[in-house]
Every structure is written in structure tokens, then in C-alpha cells.
Design a protein around this motif. Structure first.
Motif, PDB file in Angstrom:
ATOM      1  N   CYS A 183     -10.193   5.275  -5.376  1.00 36.30           N
ATOM      2  CA  CYS A 183      -8.905   5.134  -4.705  1.00 36.30           C
ATOM      3  C   CYS A 183      -9.147   4.506  -3.335  1.00 36.30           C
ATOM      4  CB  CYS A 183      -8.240   6.499  -4.558  1.00 36.30           C
ATOM      5  SG  CYS A 183      -6.701   6.455  -3.600  1.00 36.30           S
ATOM      6  N   GLU A 184      -8.430   3.432  -3.032  1.00 31.46           N
ATOM      7  CA  GLU A 184      -8.591   2.761  -1.745  1.00 31.46           C
ATOM      8  C   GLU A 184      -8.156   3.652  -0.587  1.00 31.46           C
ATOM      9  OE1 GLU A 184      -6.613  -0.993  -1.598  1.00 31.46           O
ATOM     10  OE2 GLU A 184      -7.658  -1.757  -3.364  1.00 31.46           O
ATOM     11  N   SER A 185      -7.242   4.564  -0.827  1.00 31.46           N
ATOM     12  CA  SER A 185      -6.679   5.384   0.243  1.00 31.46           C
ATOM     13  C   SER A 185      -7.564   6.577   0.601  1.00 31.46           C
ATOM     14  CB  SER A 185      -5.286   5.867  -0.165  1.00 31.46           C
ATOM     15  OG  SER A 185      -4.727   6.666   0.840  1.00 31.46           O
ATOM     16  N   CYS A 186      -7.946   7.375  -0.394  1.00 34.50           N
ATOM     17  CA  CYS A 186      -8.662   8.620  -0.103  1.00 34.50           C
ATOM     18  C   CYS A 186     -10.094   8.654  -0.622  1.00 34.50           C
ATOM     19  CB  CYS A 186      -7.881   9.818  -0.640  1.00 34.50           C
ATOM     20  SG  CYS A 186      -7.836   9.920  -2.442  1.00 34.50           S
ATOM     21  N   GLN A 187     -10.504   7.620  -1.340  1.00 35.10           N
ATOM     22  CA  GLN A 187     -11.860   7.443  -1.858  1.00 35.10           C
ATOM     23  C   GLN A 187     -12.252   8.432  -2.954  1.00 35.10           C
ATOM     24  OE1 GLN A 187     -14.643   7.082   1.373  1.00 35.10           O
ATOM     25  NE2 GLN A 187     -13.484   5.463   2.334  1.00 35.10           N
ATOM     26  N   VAL A 188     -11.282   9.063  -3.607  1.00 34.18           N
ATOM     27  CA  VAL A 188     -11.564   9.910  -4.758  1.00 34.18           C
ATOM     28  C   VAL A 188     -11.877   8.999  -5.946  1.00 34.18           C
ATOM     29  CG1 VAL A 188     -10.496  11.504  -6.429  1.00 34.18           C
ATOM     30  CG2 VAL A 188     -10.222  11.877  -3.992  1.00 34.18           C
ATOM     31  N   GLY A 214      -4.787  11.020  -8.548  1.00 32.73           N
ATOM     32  CA  GLY A 214      -4.447  12.418  -8.757  1.00 32.73           C
ATOM     33  C   GLY A 214      -4.542  13.243  -7.490  1.00 32.73           C
ATOM     34  N   SER A 215      -5.161  12.695  -6.462  1.00 32.09           N
ATOM     35  CA  SER A 215      -5.315  13.431  -5.208  1.00 32.09           C
ATOM     36  C   SER A 215      -4.232  13.080  -4.189  1.00 32.09           C
ATOM     37  CB  SER A 215      -6.690  13.142  -4.610  1.00 32.09           C
ATOM     38  OG  SER A 215      -6.882  13.840  -3.418  1.00 32.09           O
ATOM     39  N   CYS A 216      -4.037  11.780  -3.937  1.00 30.57           N
ATOM     40  CA  CYS A 216      -3.100  11.386  -2.876  1.00 30.57           C
ATOM     41  C   CYS A 216      -1.851  10.669  -3.382  1.00 30.57           C
ATOM     42  CB  CYS A 216      -3.812  10.506  -1.842  1.00 30.57           C
ATOM     43  SG  CYS A 216      -4.228   8.843  -2.441  1.00 30.57           S
ATOM     44  N   GLU A 253      -1.523   7.526  -4.312  1.00 30.53           N
ATOM     45  CA  GLU A 253      -1.526   6.068  -4.123  1.00 30.53           C
ATOM     46  C   GLU A 253      -1.929   5.369  -5.423  1.00 30.53           C
ATOM     47  OE1 GLU A 253      -0.519   4.342  -1.379  1.00 30.53           O
ATOM     48  OE2 GLU A 253       0.068   6.266  -0.539  1.00 30.53           O
ATOM     49  N   ALA A 254      -1.666   4.068  -5.520  1.00 25.09           N
ATOM     50  CA  ALA A 254      -1.888   3.354  -6.784  1.00 25.09           C
ATOM     51  C   ALA A 254      -2.865   2.191  -6.673  1.00 25.09           C
ATOM     52  CB  ALA A 254      -0.551   2.851  -7.316  1.00 25.09           C
ATOM     53  N   ASP A 255      -3.605   2.084  -5.582  1.00 29.24           N
ATOM     54  CA  ASP A 255      -4.544   0.974  -5.417  1.00 29.24           C
ATOM     55  C   ASP A 255      -5.975   1.464  -5.603  1.00 29.24           C
ATOM     56  OD1 ASP A 255      -2.554  -0.968  -4.824  1.00 29.24           O
ATOM     57  OD2 ASP A 255      -2.403  -0.146  -2.803  1.00 29.24           O
ATOM     58  N   PHE A 256      -6.680   0.827  -6.557  1.00 30.61           N
ATOM     59  CA  PHE A 256      -8.033   1.236  -6.904  1.00 30.61           C
ATOM     60  C   PHE A 256      -8.980   0.039  -6.873  1.00 30.61           C
ATOM     61  CE2 PHE A 256      -5.238   4.271  -8.868  1.00 30.61           C
ATOM     62  CZ  PHE A 256      -5.869   5.486  -8.638  1.00 30.61           C
ATOM     63  N   VAL A 257     -10.261   0.333  -6.666  1.00 37.62           N
ATOM     64  CA  VAL A 257     -11.326  -0.656  -6.713  1.00 37.62           C
ATOM     65  C   VAL A 257     -12.342  -0.144  -7.724  1.00 37.62           C
ATOM     66  CG1 VAL A 257     -13.184  -1.741  -5.391  1.00 37.62           C
ATOM     67  CG2 VAL A 257     -10.997  -1.275  -4.294  1.00 37.62           C
ATOM     68  N   GLU A 258     -12.869  -1.022  -8.594  1.00 33.73           N
ATOM     69  CA  GLU A 258     -13.901  -0.599  -9.527  1.00 33.73           C
ATOM     70  C   GLU A 258     -15.116  -0.133  -8.734  1.00 33.73           C
ATOM     71  OE1 GLU A 258     -14.908  -3.010 -12.920  1.00 33.73           O
ATOM     72  OE2 GLU A 258     -12.940  -3.968 -12.832  1.00 33.73           O
ATOM     73  N   LEU A 259     -15.745   0.929  -9.196  1.00 33.91           N
ATOM     74  CA  LEU A 259     -16.897   1.481  -8.493  1.00 33.91           C
ATOM     75  C   LEU A 259     -17.979   0.424  -8.281  1.00 33.91           C
ATOM     76  CD1 LEU A 259     -18.260   3.953  -7.238  1.00 33.91           C
ATOM     77  CD2 LEU A 259     -19.160   4.493  -9.498  1.00 33.91           C
ATOM     78  N   SER A 260     -18.188  -0.440  -9.264  1.00 38.46           N
ATOM     79  CA  SER A 260     -19.214  -1.481  -9.138  1.00 38.46           C
ATOM     80  C   SER A 260     -18.902  -2.467  -8.014  1.00 38.46           C
ATOM     81  CB  SER A 260     -19.368  -2.239 -10.459  1.00 38.46           C
ATOM     82  OG  SER A 260     -18.147  -2.851 -10.828  1.00 38.46           O
ATOM     83  N   ASP A 261     -17.637  -2.571  -7.601  1.00 42.85           N
ATOM     84  CA  ASP A 261     -17.231  -3.466  -6.511  1.00 42.85           C
ATOM     85  C   ASP A 261     -17.062  -2.741  -5.178  1.00 42.85           C
ATOM     86  OD1 ASP A 261     -17.161  -5.634  -8.259  1.00 42.85           O
ATOM     87  OD2 ASP A 261     -15.044  -5.319  -8.729  1.00 42.85           O
ATOM     88  N   TRP A 262     -17.178  -1.415  -5.181  1.00 44.02           N
ATOM     89  CA  TRP A 262     -16.884  -0.630  -3.993  1.00 44.02           C
ATOM     90  C   TRP A 262     -17.742  -1.032  -2.791  1.00 44.02           C
ATOM     91  CZ3 TRP A 262     -13.024   1.766  -2.078  1.00 44.02           C
ATOM     92  CH2 TRP A 262     -13.192   2.671  -1.019  1.00 44.02           C
TER      93      TRP A 262
END
Length: 59
Positions: free
Chosen positions: A13-18, A41-43, A45-54
Motif C-alpha cells: 500500500c502506497e499510503s501505509c506500507q502494509v 485492509g488497513s487504511c 486506500e486503493a493505490d498499490f505498488v508491486e513488492l518487486s518494484d517497491w
């Protein structure tokens, strides 16, 4: 030939990093792609980054 299990793609999650496991989408026999959840599921928000790109991600 031995069966090789698929690796689940993870999304941050871009917002809370879960980190969330991607939702498997069946594309053909024994093959899947994975999609980020609709919302964190935590905050919520709807913006995500693939872990491989984090490590390459910047605001």
C-alpha cells in the motif's frame, strides 16, 4: 517432472506500507496472474505498488 508451485505476487500500500497478497486470476491451465486488492485492509486506500518494484518506487 516435479510440480513447481507458483509464487504469490505481493503488493505494498502506497499510503501505509502494509503488504497484501495478490488475488489470483486464472489465465490458463495451471497459470495465474495476481491483482492488487481493491482497497487496503488497513487504511482503505486503493493505490498499490508491486513488492518487486517497491525499492524503485518514489512519490
Amino acid at each position: 517432472m516435479a510440480h513447481v508451485p507458483e509464487s504469490v505476487e505481493l503488493f505494498v500500500c502506497e499510503s501505509c506500507q502494509v503488504t497484501h497478497a495478490g488475488t489470483p486470476i486464472h489465465v490458463e491451465a495451471g497459470q495465474h496472474t495476481f491483482e492488487a486488492p481493491d482497497a487496503c485492509g488497513s487504511c482503505g486506500e486503493a493505490d498499490f505498488v508491486e513488492l518487486s518494484d517497491w525499492v524503485h518506487y518514489h512519490d
